[in-house]
Design a protein around this motif. Structure first.
Motif, mmCIF file in Angstrom:
data_model
loop_
_atom_site.group_PDB
_atom_site.id
_atom_site.type_symbol
_atom_site.label_atom_id
_atom_site.label_comp_id
_atom_site.label_asym_id
_atom_site.label_seq_id
_atom_site.Cartn_x
_atom_site.Cartn_y
_atom_site.Cartn_z
ATOM 1 N N THR A 2 31.606 45.023 26.842
ATOM 2 C CA THR A 2 30.850 44.240 27.920
ATOM 3 C C THR A 2 30.190 43.027 27.618
ATOM 4 O O THR A 2 29.580 42.989 26.742
ATOM 5 C CB THR A 2 29.836 45.420 29.143
ATOM 6 O OG1 THR A 2 28.572 46.070 27.538
ATOM 7 C CG2 THR A 2 29.760 46.890 28.722
ATOM 8 N N LYS A 17 36.977 45.414 34.011
ATOM 9 C CA LYS A 17 35.844 45.435 35.805
ATOM 10 C C LYS A 17 35.677 43.843 35.067
ATOM 11 O O LYS A 17 35.066 43.062 34.691
ATOM 12 C CB LYS A 17 34.874 46.830 35.726
ATOM 13 C CG LYS A 17 35.673 47.698 36.524
ATOM 14 C CD LYS A 17 34.527 48.813 36.304
ATOM 15 C CE LYS A 17 33.668 48.483 35.699
ATOM 16 N NZ LYS A 17 32.563 49.870 35.628
ATOM 17 N N ASP A 33 33.739 44.962 30.272
ATOM 18 C CA ASP A 33 33.015 44.925 31.519
ATOM 19 C C ASP A 33 32.596 43.695 31.563
ATOM 20 O O ASP A 33 31.593 43.281 30.709
ATOM 21 C CB ASP A 33 31.849 45.830 31.945
ATOM 22 C CG ASP A 33 31.578 45.617 32.937
ATOM 23 O OD1 ASP A 33 32.156 45.039 34.131
ATOM 24 O OD2 ASP A 33 31.047 47.127 33.530
#
Length: 442
Positions: free
Chosen positions: A305, A366, A336
């Protein structure tokens, strides 16, 4: 003779390992082949380095005598923190304080470590993958560096307080250049926080070209806060390159207020699953200042992330540049990543060029990115005025509120308080300048 072509000899205190001599030769060759980038290079098209090459800067002279009182304005009120001081690129042991560190930790000048235990940084120093945009700067630094800081922590070591590294330029740095080289190696689950300050005690044209290389082993955590407050005539070029292994955590903050021209490159590679990076920044520019940030977050492993927020406040004819890229490799599934750049223009002549980017080669991700550029919103300004707040004060309050959330991401409260004071003083000075200029420019 210019600083961009003049290597500085290695420290006379040390006989460097052969691999450092080779690093210097390779850096000089890279710089000789590439030179400093120009606006014809895509990653530099908004930042013109020709003033640096024309400045006729030689190596910075050795500093004059410095006292503890000279440093007091920059110490956040915590003289007990571990501290390394470099003046005009040279380590100042009498002003440095390193004590109370965990067993096995090495914190001190890089030149000293290269004599006593070079193997501790051999896998990091000069081994990070140099991004093309910074290759010439890193090559120049490699050929010319005298010293810098080195932090090496064994597995599980935790340094509870920030390590403050202060790079000071005094009056003898005028018309000179310094090339700090910094290395951080954190073992598995080690934790360290560094506050890296660049300040000047006297005005004058000078160059800082600083390079940092960081290796974070599995589970390590590194908080890095860089504060750039150099002379309004200075040039500041900085590159930080990080490699993160499994479940490691990088928290980076860049604060830029000084220098006539500054460029900060921050690159990190999330090389192990579960690694996380947060990159925050705040830049202030007025007059004809030019401040540029380029970032690259490379997702090279699954389940990583990243979160990135940079904000700029620009007044006068200040020019801000942001160029950020999140690159996702095919194997980096479950990525992410979020990237945001927001800019506030306080004058009609201020300017911003912003380019957030995503380059994605995986399908289960994402990722978002965005940028905004604008002036103060009339609605909250009217609300403040309707509550009896003077217009100048209302503008200051709203501008401060724009930046406050990124400052709060710094994990050291004394550093946050210090930067808030700097920003309030900067805003107040701008308000006074506009008031003195008259209603047409206010």
């Amino acid at each position: 003779m210019t600083a961009t072509r003049t290597p500085v000899a290695p420290s006379p205190r040390a006989v460097e390992p052969a691999w450092i001599a080779e690093l210097r030769r390779e850096g000089a060759a890279r710089y000789e082949a590439l030179r400093l980038p120009t606006t014809r290079d895509e990653d530099w098209r908004f930042t013109d380095l020709s003033p640096v090459t024309k400045a006729a800067l030689g190596p910075a002279r050795a500093p004059g005598a410095l006292a503890e009182s000279d440093l007091a304005p920059f110490l956040f009120g915590h003289t007990e923190w571990p501290r390394l001081v470099f003046a005009n690129g040279r380590y100042q042991p009498s002003l440095s304080r390193v004590a109370g560190l965990p067993a096995g930790a090495r914190v001190g000048p890089l030149a000293e470590l290269l004599v006593e235990a070079p193997e501790l940084v051999e896998g990091t120093l000069g081994t990070r993958a140099v991004q093309p945009a910074a290759a010439a700067l890193v090559g120049q630094n490699a050929s010319a560096f005298l010293d810098g800081y080195a932090i090496v922590l064994p597995a599980g070591a935790v340094v509870d307080t920030p390590i403050h590294v202060l790079f000071v330029a005094d009056s003898r740095a005028a018309l000179g250049a310094v090339y700090p080289r910094n290395v951080v190696v954190l073992g598995a689950n080690a934790v360290a926080s560094v506050v890296e300050s660049y300040v000047t005690l006297a005005d004058g044209v000078s160059l800082t070209n600083t390079v940092g290389e960081v290796t974070l082993a599995a589970g390590a955590r590194f908080d890095h806060c860089k504060i750039q407050r150099e002379s309004a005539e200075a040039f500041h070029l900085a590159t930080l390159e990080v490699r993160q292994e499994r479940d490691s955590y990088l928290n980076s903050f860049s604060f830029a207020q000084g220098a006539a021209l500054s460029r900060t490159n921050i690159y990190t590679t999330l090389a192990g699953p579960g690694a996380h990076a947060t990159l925050y920044g705040l830049y202030l520019a007025e007059g004809r200042q030019h401040v540029d940030h380029q970032t690259r977050i490379e997702h090279a492993a699954p389940g990583c992330t990243s979160w990135e927020v940079y904000k700029g406040i620009l007044d006068g004819r200040g020019h801000g540049v942001f160029n950020g890229k999140v690159f996702v490799h095919p194997e980096a599934q479950k990525t992410d990543g979020k990237q945001t750049n927001k800019n506030l223009l306080l004058s009609d002549t201020a300017k911003v060029d912003t380019k957030p980017q995503l380059e994605i080669f995986a399908d289960d991700v994402k990722c978002t990115h965005g940028a905004t550029v604008g002036s103060l919103d009339a609605v909250p300004l009217f609300y403040c005025r309707s509550r009896g707040i003077a217009e100048a004060e209302a503008r200051t309050l709203l501008t401060y509120a724009f930046a406050a959330d990124v400052l709060e991401e710094i994990r050291s409260r004394p550093v946050v308080d210090h930067l808030e004071e700097l920003m309030r003083a900067w805003l107040a000075a701008g308000q006074r300048g506009r008031a003195a200029a008259g209603p047409e420019t206010a």
